[in-house]
Motif scaffolding. Structure first.
Motif, PDB file in Angstrom:
ATOM      1  N   LYS A  42      53.274  41.245  13.303  1.00 36.49           N
ATOM      2  CA  LYS A  42      52.652  40.205  12.481  1.00 36.49           C
ATOM      3  C   LYS A  42      53.697  39.472  11.642  1.00 36.49           C
ATOM      4  O   LYS A  42      54.627  40.088  11.132  1.00 36.49           O
ATOM      5  CB  LYS A  42      51.615  40.825  11.527  1.00 36.49           C
ATOM      6  N   PRO A  43      53.528  38.166  11.469  1.00 38.86           N
ATOM      7  CA  PRO A  43      54.450  37.396  10.618  1.00 38.86           C
ATOM      8  C   PRO A  43      54.015  37.464   9.151  1.00 38.86           C
ATOM      9  O   PRO A  43      53.662  36.452   8.540  1.00 38.86           O
ATOM     10  CB  PRO A  43      54.328  35.974  11.188  1.00 38.86           C
ATOM     11  N   TYR A  44      54.043  38.656   8.575  1.00 42.33           N
ATOM     12  CA  TYR A  44      53.510  38.847   7.222  1.00 42.33           C
ATOM     13  C   TYR A  44      54.178  37.952   6.180  1.00 42.33           C
ATOM     14  O   TYR A  44      53.509  37.274   5.410  1.00 42.33           O
ATOM     15  CB  TYR A  44      53.649  40.311   6.790  1.00 42.33           C
ATOM     16  N   PHE A  45      55.505  37.974   6.146  1.00 46.37           N
ATOM     17  CA  PHE A  45      56.209  37.236   5.107  1.00 46.37           C
ATOM     18  C   PHE A  45      56.015  35.720   5.238  1.00 46.37           C
ATOM     19  O   PHE A  45      55.660  35.066   4.257  1.00 46.37           O
ATOM     20  CB  PHE A  45      57.684  37.628   5.091  1.00 46.37           C
ATOM     21  N   PRO A  46      56.233  35.133   6.415  1.00 40.87           N
ATOM     22  CA  PRO A  46      56.018  33.685   6.520  1.00 40.87           C
ATOM     23  C   PRO A  46      54.572  33.275   6.204  1.00 40.87           C
ATOM     24  O   PRO A  46      54.337  32.249   5.564  1.00 40.87           O
ATOM     25  CB  PRO A  46      56.371  33.352   7.965  1.00 40.87           C
ATOM     26  N   ALA A  47      53.613  34.086   6.635  1.00 40.17           N
ATOM     27  CA  ALA A  47      52.215  33.772   6.352  1.00 40.17           C
ATOM     28  C   ALA A  47      51.937  33.836   4.853  1.00 40.17           C
ATOM     29  O   ALA A  47      51.279  32.953   4.285  1.00 40.17           O
ATOM     30  CB  ALA A  47      51.296  34.745   7.105  1.00 40.17           C
ATOM     31  N   ALA A  48      52.457  34.863   4.204  1.00 41.95           N
ATOM     32  CA  ALA A  48      52.271  34.999   2.756  1.00 41.95           C
ATOM     33  C   ALA A  48      52.907  33.833   2.020  1.00 41.95           C
ATOM     34  O   ALA A  48      52.320  33.277   1.080  1.00 41.95           O
ATOM     35  CB  ALA A  48      52.863  36.326   2.273  1.00 41.95           C
ATOM     36  N   MET A  49      54.098  33.433   2.440  1.00 41.69           N
ATOM     37  CA  MET A  49      54.780  32.326   1.780  1.00 41.69           C
ATOM     38  C   MET A  49      54.048  31.008   1.991  1.00 41.69           C
ATOM     39  O   MET A  49      53.973  30.182   1.081  1.00 41.69           O
ATOM     40  CB  MET A  49      56.232  32.222   2.258  1.00 41.69           C
ATOM     41  N   PHE A  50      53.493  30.777   3.174  1.00 42.86           N
ATOM     42  CA  PHE A  50      52.732  29.547   3.404  1.00 42.86           C
ATOM     43  C   PHE A  50      51.515  29.503   2.482  1.00 42.86           C
ATOM     44  O   PHE A  50      51.237  28.482   1.859  1.00 42.86           O
ATOM     45  CB  PHE A  50      52.288  29.438   4.870  1.00 42.86           C
ATOM     46  N   TYR A  51      50.805  30.614   2.390  1.00 41.39           N
ATOM     47  CA  TYR A  51      49.641  30.661   1.502  1.00 41.39           C
ATOM     48  C   TYR A  51      50.063  30.463   0.049  1.00 41.39           C
ATOM     49  O   TYR A  51      49.421  29.738  -0.699  1.00 41.39           O
ATOM     50  CB  TYR A  51      48.893  31.985   1.676  1.00 41.39           C
ATOM     51  N   PHE A  52      51.145  31.103  -0.368  1.00 44.40           N
ATOM     52  CA  PHE A  52      51.657  30.964  -1.725  1.00 44.40           C
ATOM     53  C   PHE A  52      52.019  29.512  -2.033  1.00 44.40           C
ATOM     54  O   PHE A  52      51.603  28.947  -3.041  1.00 44.40           O
ATOM     55  CB  PHE A  52      52.888  31.863  -1.908  1.00 44.40           C
ATOM     56  N   GLU A  53      52.800  28.909  -1.159  1.00 44.59           N
ATOM     57  CA  GLU A  53      53.290  27.546  -1.390  1.00 44.59           C
ATOM     58  C   GLU A  53      52.176  26.505  -1.369  1.00 44.59           C
ATOM     59  O   GLU A  53      52.315  25.438  -1.958  1.00 44.59           O
ATOM     60  CB  GLU A  53      54.364  27.197  -0.364  1.00 44.59           C
ATOM     61  N   ASN A  54      51.086  26.816  -0.687  1.00 43.89           N
ATOM     62  CA  ASN A  54      49.989  25.858  -0.565  1.00 43.89           C
ATOM     63  C   ASN A  54      48.753  26.264  -1.364  1.00 43.89           C
ATOM     64  O   ASN A  54      47.689  25.676  -1.186  1.00 43.89           O
ATOM     65  CB  ASN A  54      49.646  25.661   0.913  1.00 43.89           C
ATOM     66  N   LEU A  58      45.445  33.455  -2.623  1.00 46.39           N
ATOM     67  CA  LEU A  58      46.611  34.199  -3.109  1.00 46.39           C
ATOM     68  C   LEU A  58      46.436  35.705  -2.974  1.00 46.39           C
ATOM     69  O   LEU A  58      47.427  36.426  -2.813  1.00 46.39           O
ATOM     70  CB  LEU A  58      46.918  33.800  -4.550  1.00 46.39           C
ATOM     71  N   LYS A  59      45.199  36.206  -3.021  1.00 51.64           N
ATOM     72  CA  LYS A  59      44.987  37.646  -2.812  1.00 51.64           C
ATOM     73  C   LYS A  59      45.386  38.043  -1.393  1.00 51.64           C
ATOM     74  O   LYS A  59      45.997  39.097  -1.182  1.00 51.64           O
ATOM     75  CB  LYS A  59      43.528  38.021  -3.079  1.00 51.64           C
ATOM     76  N   GLN A  60      45.044  37.200  -0.423  1.00 48.71           N
ATOM     77  CA  GLN A  60      45.445  37.474   0.962  1.00 48.71           C
ATOM     78  C   GLN A  60      46.959  37.375   1.096  1.00 48.71           C
ATOM     79  O   GLN A  60      47.582  38.189   1.774  1.00 48.71           O
ATOM     80  CB  GLN A  60      44.774  36.496   1.925  1.00 48.71           C
ATOM     81  N   ALA A  61      47.546  36.393   0.432  1.00 49.60           N
ATOM     82  CA  ALA A  61      49.005  36.249   0.462  1.00 49.60           C
ATOM     83  C   ALA A  61      49.674  37.516  -0.068  1.00 49.60           C
ATOM     84  O   ALA A  61      50.659  37.997   0.504  1.00 49.60           O
ATOM     85  CB  ALA A  61      49.432  35.031  -0.352  1.00 49.60           C
ATOM     86  N   LEU A  62      49.146  38.064  -1.151  1.00 49.46           N
ATOM     87  CA  LEU A  62      49.709  39.290  -1.723  1.00 49.46           C
ATOM     88  C   LEU A  62      49.554  40.467  -0.760  1.00 49.46           C
ATOM     89  O   LEU A  62      50.483  41.271  -0.599  1.00 49.46           O
ATOM     90  CB  LEU A  62      49.050  39.603  -3.067  1.00 49.46           C
ATOM     91  N   ALA A  63      48.416  40.563  -0.098  1.00 44.39           N
ATOM     92  CA  ALA A  63      48.210  41.646   0.872  1.00 44.39           C
ATOM     93  C   ALA A  63      49.223  41.546   2.011  1.00 44.39           C
ATOM     94  O   ALA A  63      49.801  42.555   2.434  1.00 44.39           O
ATOM     95  CB  ALA A  63      46.781  41.606   1.415  1.00 44.39           C
ATOM     96  N   TRP A  64      49.447  40.334   2.492  1.00 45.73           N
ATOM     97  CA  TRP A  64      50.433  40.148   3.562  1.00 45.73           C
ATOM     98  C   TRP A  64      51.839  40.425   3.064  1.00 45.73           C
ATOM     99  O   TRP A  64      52.663  40.990   3.777  1.00 45.73           O
ATOM    100  CB  TRP A  64      50.325  38.746   4.141  1.00 45.73           C
ATOM    101  N   MET A  65      52.129  40.008   1.840  1.00 44.15           N
ATOM    102  CA  MET A  65      53.456  40.260   1.273  1.00 44.15           C
ATOM    103  C   MET A  65      53.693  41.775   1.192  1.00 44.15           C
ATOM    104  O   MET A  65      54.763  42.261   1.562  1.00 44.15           O
ATOM    105  CB  MET A  65      53.570  39.639  -0.116  1.00 44.15           C
ATOM    106  N   ASN A  66      52.705  42.513   0.724  1.00 42.18           N
ATOM    107  CA  ASN A  66      52.830  43.972   0.636  1.00 42.18           C
ATOM    108  C   ASN A  66      52.997  44.607   2.011  1.00 42.18           C
ATOM    109  O   ASN A  66      53.767  45.553   2.171  1.00 42.18           O
ATOM    110  CB  ASN A  66      51.630  44.566  -0.102  1.00 42.18           C
ATOM    111  N   ALA A  67      52.296  44.081   3.009  1.00 41.10           N
ATOM    112  CA  ALA A  67      52.435  44.604   4.371  1.00 41.10           C
ATOM    113  C   ALA A  67      53.850  44.336   4.898  1.00 41.10           C
ATOM    114  O   ALA A  67      54.453  45.201   5.545  1.00 41.10           O
ATOM    115  CB  ALA A  67      51.392  43.981   5.286  1.00 41.10           C
ATOM    116  N   GLY A  68      54.368  43.157   4.614  1.00 42.27           N
ATOM    117  CA  GLY A  68      55.738  42.846   5.023  1.00 42.27           C
ATOM    118  C   GLY A  68      56.749  43.749   4.337  1.00 42.27           C
ATOM    119  O   GLY A  68      57.717  44.198   4.953  1.00 42.27           O
ATOM    120  N   LEU A  69      56.517  44.019   3.063  1.00 38.46           N
ATOM    121  CA  LEU A  69      57.418  44.905   2.316  1.00 38.46           C
ATOM    122  C   LEU A  69      57.307  46.349   2.784  1.00 38.46           C
ATOM    123  O   LEU A  69      58.279  47.103   2.681  1.00 38.46           O
ATOM    124  CB  LEU A  69      57.146  44.798   0.822  1.00 38.46           C
TER     125      LEU A  69
END
Length: 129
Positions: A42-54, A58-69
Motif C-alpha cells: 500500500k502507498p501509505y505515506f503518499p496517500a496520507a500526504m495527499f489527504y493532509f495537503e488537500n 485527516l483521521k484517515q490520513a493519520l491512520a495511513w501515516m501510522n501504517a506507513g511508520l
C-alpha cells in the motif's frame, strides 16, 4: 499549482491568460481509495500526504501515516510529517512528541539532511507552543 494553472497565449503585443482548473481531489481520491483496498503493498505515506495537503479526512490520513511508520519506524522524515498532520488536527502534544522523536532519529544521521530535519522539527515545536 495542484488544482489550476494559467496558460498565456501571446501574439505580438497581445497576451491573453486562460485559467485551467482541475478537481484534483475529485479525480485522485477514488484512485487512492482503490489503491488502498487493493491487494499488495500500500502507498501509505503518499496517500496520507495527499489527504493532509488537500485537507481530506485527516483521521484517515493519520491512520495511513501510522501504517506507513509501522513499516518504516526509523523514517524520521515521515515522523516529522506526522507531527505536521497532528498539528493540523489540533493535537499539539502529539505534534511535539512526533517532532522530538523525529529529531532523535535525525540526530543519528550525518550531513545536511540531519541539519534540515533538526531545523524543521524545532520550527514545528515552536509553531504549536
Amino acid at each position: 499549482r495542484d488544482t489550476s494553472a494559467t496558460l498565456y497565449i501571446t501574439w505580438e503585443k497581445v497576451r491573453v491568460p486562460v485559467k485551467i482548473e482541475v478537481d484534483t481531489v475529485g479525480l485522485l481520491r477514488p484512485q487512492i481509495e482503490a489503491a488502498m483496498k487493493a491487494e499488495g503493498k500500500k502507498p501509505y505515506f503518499p496517500a496520507a500526504m495527499f489527504y493532509f495537503e488537500n485537507n481530506v479526512d485527516l483521521k484517515q490520513a493519520l491512520a495511513w501515516m501510522n501504517a506507513g511508520l509501522a513499516e518504516q519506524p526509523e523514517a524520521f522524515w515521515m515522523i516529522y510529517r506526522k507531527g505536521l498532520l497532528l498539528a493540523k488536527m489540533g493535537d499539539k502534544a502529539g505534534a511535539v512528541a512526533a517532532a522530538k522523536q523525529s529529531m532523535e532519529l535525525a540526530a543519528k544521521k550525518d550531513g545536511e539532511l540531519k541539519e534540515e530535519y533538526l531545523r524543521l522539527n524545532q520550527a514545528l515545536i515552536a509553531s504549536v507552543k
